[in-house]
Design a protein around this motif. Structure first.
Motif, PDB file in Angstrom:
ATOM      1  N   MET A   1       0.839  -1.196   0.000  1.00 57.19           N
ATOM      2  CA  MET A   1       0.000   0.000   0.000  1.00 57.19           C
ATOM      3  C   MET A   1       0.877   1.250   0.000  1.00 57.19           C
ATOM      4  SD  MET A   1      -3.069  -1.266   0.005  1.00 57.19           S
ATOM      5  CE  MET A   1      -4.214  -0.016   0.556  1.00 57.19           C
ATOM      6  N   MET A   2       0.286   2.366  -0.441  1.00 55.29           N
ATOM      7  CA  MET A   2       1.019   3.634  -0.468  1.00 55.29           C
ATOM      8  C   MET A   2       0.077   4.766  -0.089  1.00 55.29           C
ATOM      9  SD  MET A   2       1.323   4.513  -4.535  1.00 55.29           S
ATOM     10  CE  MET A   2      -0.167   4.753  -5.533  1.00 55.29           C
ATOM     11  N   PHE A   3       0.659   5.883   0.316  1.00 56.50           N
ATOM     12  CA  PHE A   3      -0.124   7.062   0.682  1.00 56.50           C
ATOM     13  C   PHE A   3      -0.620   7.744  -0.583  1.00 56.50           C
ATOM     14  CE2 PHE A   3      -0.788  11.482   1.824  1.00 56.50           C
ATOM     15  CZ  PHE A   3      -1.495  11.367   3.010  1.00 56.50           C
ATOM     16  N   ALA A   4      -1.873   8.261  -0.556  1.00 54.27           N
ATOM     17  CA  ALA A   4      -2.433   8.904  -1.739  1.00 54.27           C
ATOM     18  C   ALA A   4      -3.573   9.845  -1.358  1.00 54.27           C
ATOM     19  CB  ALA A   4      -2.942   7.857  -2.729  1.00 54.27           C
ATOM     20  N   VAL A   5      -3.837  10.799  -2.250  1.00 55.82           N
ATOM     21  CA  VAL A   5      -5.006  11.676  -2.174  1.00 55.82           C
ATOM     22  C   VAL A   5      -5.884  11.301  -3.352  1.00 55.82           C
ATOM     23  CG1 VAL A   5      -5.826  14.052  -2.300  1.00 55.82           C
ATOM     24  CG2 VAL A   5      -3.716  13.519  -1.047  1.00 55.82           C
ATOM     25  N   TYR A   6      -7.138  10.921  -3.083  1.00 50.25           N
ATOM     26  CA  TYR A   6      -7.944  10.351  -4.151  1.00 50.25           C
ATOM     27  C   TYR A   6      -9.407  10.760  -4.037  1.00 50.25           C
ATOM     28  CZ  TYR A   6      -9.078   6.716  -0.654  1.00 50.25           C
ATOM     29  OH  TYR A   6      -9.483   6.038   0.468  1.00 50.25           O
ATOM     30  N   ALA A   7     -10.128  10.553  -5.135  1.00 51.13           N
ATOM     31  CA  ALA A   7     -11.557  10.814  -5.195  1.00 51.13           C
ATOM     32  C   ALA A   7     -12.298   9.499  -5.030  1.00 51.13           C
ATOM     33  CB  ALA A   7     -11.920  11.470  -6.528  1.00 51.13           C
ATOM     34  N   SER A   8     -13.241   9.467  -4.093  1.00 49.79           N
ATOM     35  CA  SER A   8     -13.995   8.237  -3.848  1.00 49.79           C
ATOM     36  C   SER A   8     -15.169   8.105  -4.804  1.00 49.79           C
ATOM     37  CB  SER A   8     -14.506   8.224  -2.411  1.00 49.79           C
ATOM     38  OG  SER A   8     -15.354   9.346  -2.166  1.00 49.79           O
ATOM     39  N   ALA A   9     -15.743   9.230  -5.193  1.00 49.09           N
ATOM     40  CA  ALA A   9     -16.898   9.248  -6.099  1.00 49.09           C
ATOM     41  C   ALA A   9     -17.109  10.670  -6.556  1.00 49.09           C
ATOM     42  CB  ALA A   9     -18.152   8.715  -5.401  1.00 49.09           C
ATOM     43  N   ALA A  10     -17.878  10.839  -7.628  1.00 52.30           N
ATOM     44  CA  ALA A  10     -18.167  12.181  -8.151  1.00 52.30           C
ATOM     45  C   ALA A  10     -19.239  12.860  -7.309  1.00 52.30           C
ATOM     46  CB  ALA A  10     -18.624  12.083  -9.599  1.00 52.30           C
ATOM     47  N   ASN A  11     -19.057  14.169  -7.128  1.00 53.47           N
ATOM     48  CA  ASN A  11     -20.066  14.980  -6.448  1.00 53.47           C
ATOM     49  C   ASN A  11     -20.130  16.331  -7.161  1.00 53.47           C
ATOM     50  OD1 ASN A  11     -21.611  16.618  -4.675  1.00 53.47           O
ATOM     51  ND2 ASN A  11     -21.087  15.261  -2.967  1.00 53.47           N
ATOM     52  N   PRO A  12     -21.034  16.502  -8.132  1.00 56.16           N
ATOM     53  CA  PRO A  12     -21.071  17.729  -8.933  1.00 56.16           C
ATOM     54  C   PRO A  12     -21.300  18.998  -8.124  1.00 56.16           C
ATOM     55  CG  PRO A  12     -22.375  15.997  -9.958  1.00 56.16           C
ATOM     56  CD  PRO A  12     -22.021  15.513  -8.584  1.00 56.16           C
ATOM     57  N   ASN A  13     -22.062  18.927  -7.035  1.00 54.21           N
ATOM     58  CA  ASN A  13     -22.431  20.123  -6.282  1.00 54.21           C
ATOM     59  C   ASN A  13     -21.467  20.447  -5.142  1.00 54.21           C
ATOM     60  OD1 ASN A  13     -24.818  20.490  -7.839  1.00 54.21           O
ATOM     61  ND2 ASN A  13     -25.800  18.867  -6.640  1.00 54.21           N
ATOM     62  N   ASP A  14     -20.787  19.450  -4.632  1.00 53.67           N
ATOM     63  CA  ASP A  14     -19.850  19.649  -3.527  1.00 53.67           C
ATOM     64  C   ASP A  14     -18.621  18.782  -3.793  1.00 53.67           C
ATOM     65  OD1 ASP A  14     -18.558  20.219  -1.187  1.00 53.67           O
ATOM     66  OD2 ASP A  14     -19.943  19.102   0.118  1.00 53.67           O
ATOM     67  N   PRO A  15     -17.759  19.221  -4.735  1.00 50.51           N
ATOM     68  CA  PRO A  15     -16.690  18.339  -5.217  1.00 50.51           C
ATOM     69  C   PRO A  15     -15.765  17.797  -4.135  1.00 50.51           C
ATOM     70  CG  PRO A  15     -16.354  20.607  -5.939  1.00 50.51           C
ATOM     71  CD  PRO A  15     -17.733  20.532  -5.393  1.00 50.51           C
ATOM     72  N   THR A  16     -15.411  18.616  -3.158  1.00 51.40           N
ATOM     73  CA  THR A  16     -14.446  18.141  -2.167  1.00 51.40           C
ATOM     74  C   THR A  16     -15.055  17.165  -1.168  1.00 51.40           C
ATOM     75  OG1 THR A  16     -14.844  20.125  -0.816  1.00 51.40           O
ATOM     76  CG2 THR A  16     -12.976  20.179  -2.361  1.00 51.40           C
ATOM     77  N   ALA A  17     -16.371  16.939  -1.245  1.00 43.73           N
ATOM     78  CA  ALA A  17     -16.993  15.946  -0.374  1.00 43.73           C
ATOM     79  C   ALA A  17     -16.469  14.548  -0.670  1.00 43.73           C
ATOM     80  CB  ALA A  17     -18.516  15.980  -0.524  1.00 43.73           C
ATOM     81  N   GLY A  18     -16.026  14.330  -1.903  1.00 47.29           N
ATOM     82  CA  GLY A  18     -15.507  13.023  -2.279  1.00 47.29           C
ATOM     83  C   GLY A  18     -13.999  12.901  -2.167  1.00 47.29           C
ATOM     84  N   LEU A  19     -13.349  13.899  -1.583  1.00 48.86           N
ATOM     85  CA  LEU A  19     -11.889  13.892  -1.464  1.00 48.86           C
ATOM     86  C   LEU A  19     -11.463  13.088  -0.245  1.00 48.86           C
ATOM     87  CD1 LEU A  19      -9.223  15.127  -2.604  1.00 48.86           C
ATOM     88  CD2 LEU A  19      -9.530  16.971  -0.937  1.00 48.86           C
ATOM     89  N   LEU A  20     -10.615  12.089  -0.461  1.00 49.28           N
ATOM     90  CA  LEU A  20     -10.133  11.254   0.632  1.00 49.28           C
ATOM     91  C   LEU A  20      -8.610  11.242   0.658  1.00 49.28           C
ATOM     92  CD1 LEU A  20     -12.519   8.158   0.454  1.00 49.28           C
ATOM     93  CD2 LEU A  20     -12.658  10.134   1.992  1.00 49.28           C
TER      94      LEU A  20
END
Length: 322
Positions: A1-20
């Motif tokens: 495993m490695m460290f990462a910044v990723y998108a879990s799913a699309a959210n058109p109205n609140d984009p950073t809600a899917g930021l993990l």
């Protein structure tokens, strides 16, 4: 495993809600591809569009974000990443491949400990630039280089208008054009942003929408709806409007009467070729140019960088480090 910044799913109205932010599987390295151990990676508007679900299919999530990066290969070679991934067997201008894709659209991105790309998608990192500075080149600076010198074919002594003064592409346009002997005018929403443009080489700055002292040879657009009309009105007859983004929306009035009566040229521009990236690096070395970096954060603090971009609090590139 490695460290990462990723998108879990699309959210058109609140984009950073899917930021993990967390761990993702280490990538395998297919034949003909190379692993880059990422030292620095820069944030682009493209990453916010990915979080909104633009240009990416739902089944591609979770997706590690980040188009741009600089780092080292397994053998220690220092490289810059060219983010345009072409279909196997494509020859010619990489940006014209109808099946091209960018990192983060189909292939995992650079906001991680490592990323894998085709071996043709890395070029030698310039020794004169740091990893942070080099991480700004693959998208924003390459886009600006192509807009100026390939699409608009701007010549020394001409006058251009850059719509905006603090974003990654805008700051690159100002620095590149002024170094090439072009008179640069820039617009900015605040006094601080206009002052930054002056520091970077703009010869005059104006509030957004201000009527210019004279019409210009070329206008460079990344804003869209909010500035489109002003851009067209600012061009001399026969001038060129080059557009590479629409951050305020993609539905401006075309003003076709002005376009055909003044014989204006409206040109799209997307990224740049591998050779143009090499030429850009050569240009930076020849003119001793350092990309404007507005904010540097360690990758675990990436959420603050996304917030700054979303709010328009930019003063050059936002770069994450490992």
């Amino acid at each position: 495993m490695m460290f990462a910044v990723y998108a879990s799913a699309a959210n058109p109205n609140d984009p950073t809600a899917g930021l993990l932010i967390g761990e993702r599987p280490e990538p395998s390295v297919p034949d003909g591809w190379v692993r880059v151990h990422v030292k620095a990676a820069s944030l682009n508007m493209h990453d916010l569009w990915t979080l909104r679900g633009v240009g990416i299919k739902a089944d591609a999530f979770p997706m590690i974000l980040g188009c741009d990066g600089a780092g080292v290969l397994d053998d220690g070679t220092e490289v810059v990443i060219h983010p345009v991934i072409n279909a196997p067997g494509w020859r010619g201008d990489e940006t014209l491949d109808p099946k091209r894709t960018l990192l983060t659209e189909r292939h995992q991105g650079t906001f991680a400990d490592s990323v894998v790309v085709p071996e043709g998608n890395v070029v030698a990192k310039p020794t004169e630039l740091s990893f942070v500075e080099s991480a700004a080149l693959g998208t924003a600076w390459l886009t600006a280089y192509r807009m100026l010198f390939v699409q608009a074919q701007v010549r020394p002594g001409q006058t251009v208008l850059v719509q905006g003064s603090s974003g990654g592409v805008a700051t690159a346009l100002i620095q590149l054009a002024s170094a090439a002997g072009v008179r640069v005018w820039s617009t900015g929403r605040t006094e601080e942003k206009r002052a930054l443009a002056t520091t970077l080489g703009a010869h005059a700055t104006f509030e957004a929408g201000t009527r210019l002292p004279e019409r210009v040879d070329a206008v460079f657009e990344t804003v869209g709806k909010a500035t489109w009309s002003h851009s067209l009105k600012s061009l001399r007859p026969g001038g060129a409007l080059v557009v590479s983004g629409t951050t305020t929306g993609a539905d401006p009035s075309a003003d076709l009467q002005r376009v055909f009566f003044l014989q204006l040229r409206v040109l799209g521009s997307t990224m740049g070729t591998r050779q143009e990236l090499i030429d850009l690096i050569s240009f930076l070395r020849l003119h001793d140019i350092r990309p404007q970096i507005g904010l540097t954060l360690p990758l675990p603090e990436a959420a603050a960088g996304f917030a700054a971009m979303q709010e328009g609090n930019t003063a050059g590139k936002i770069v994450f480090t490992r």
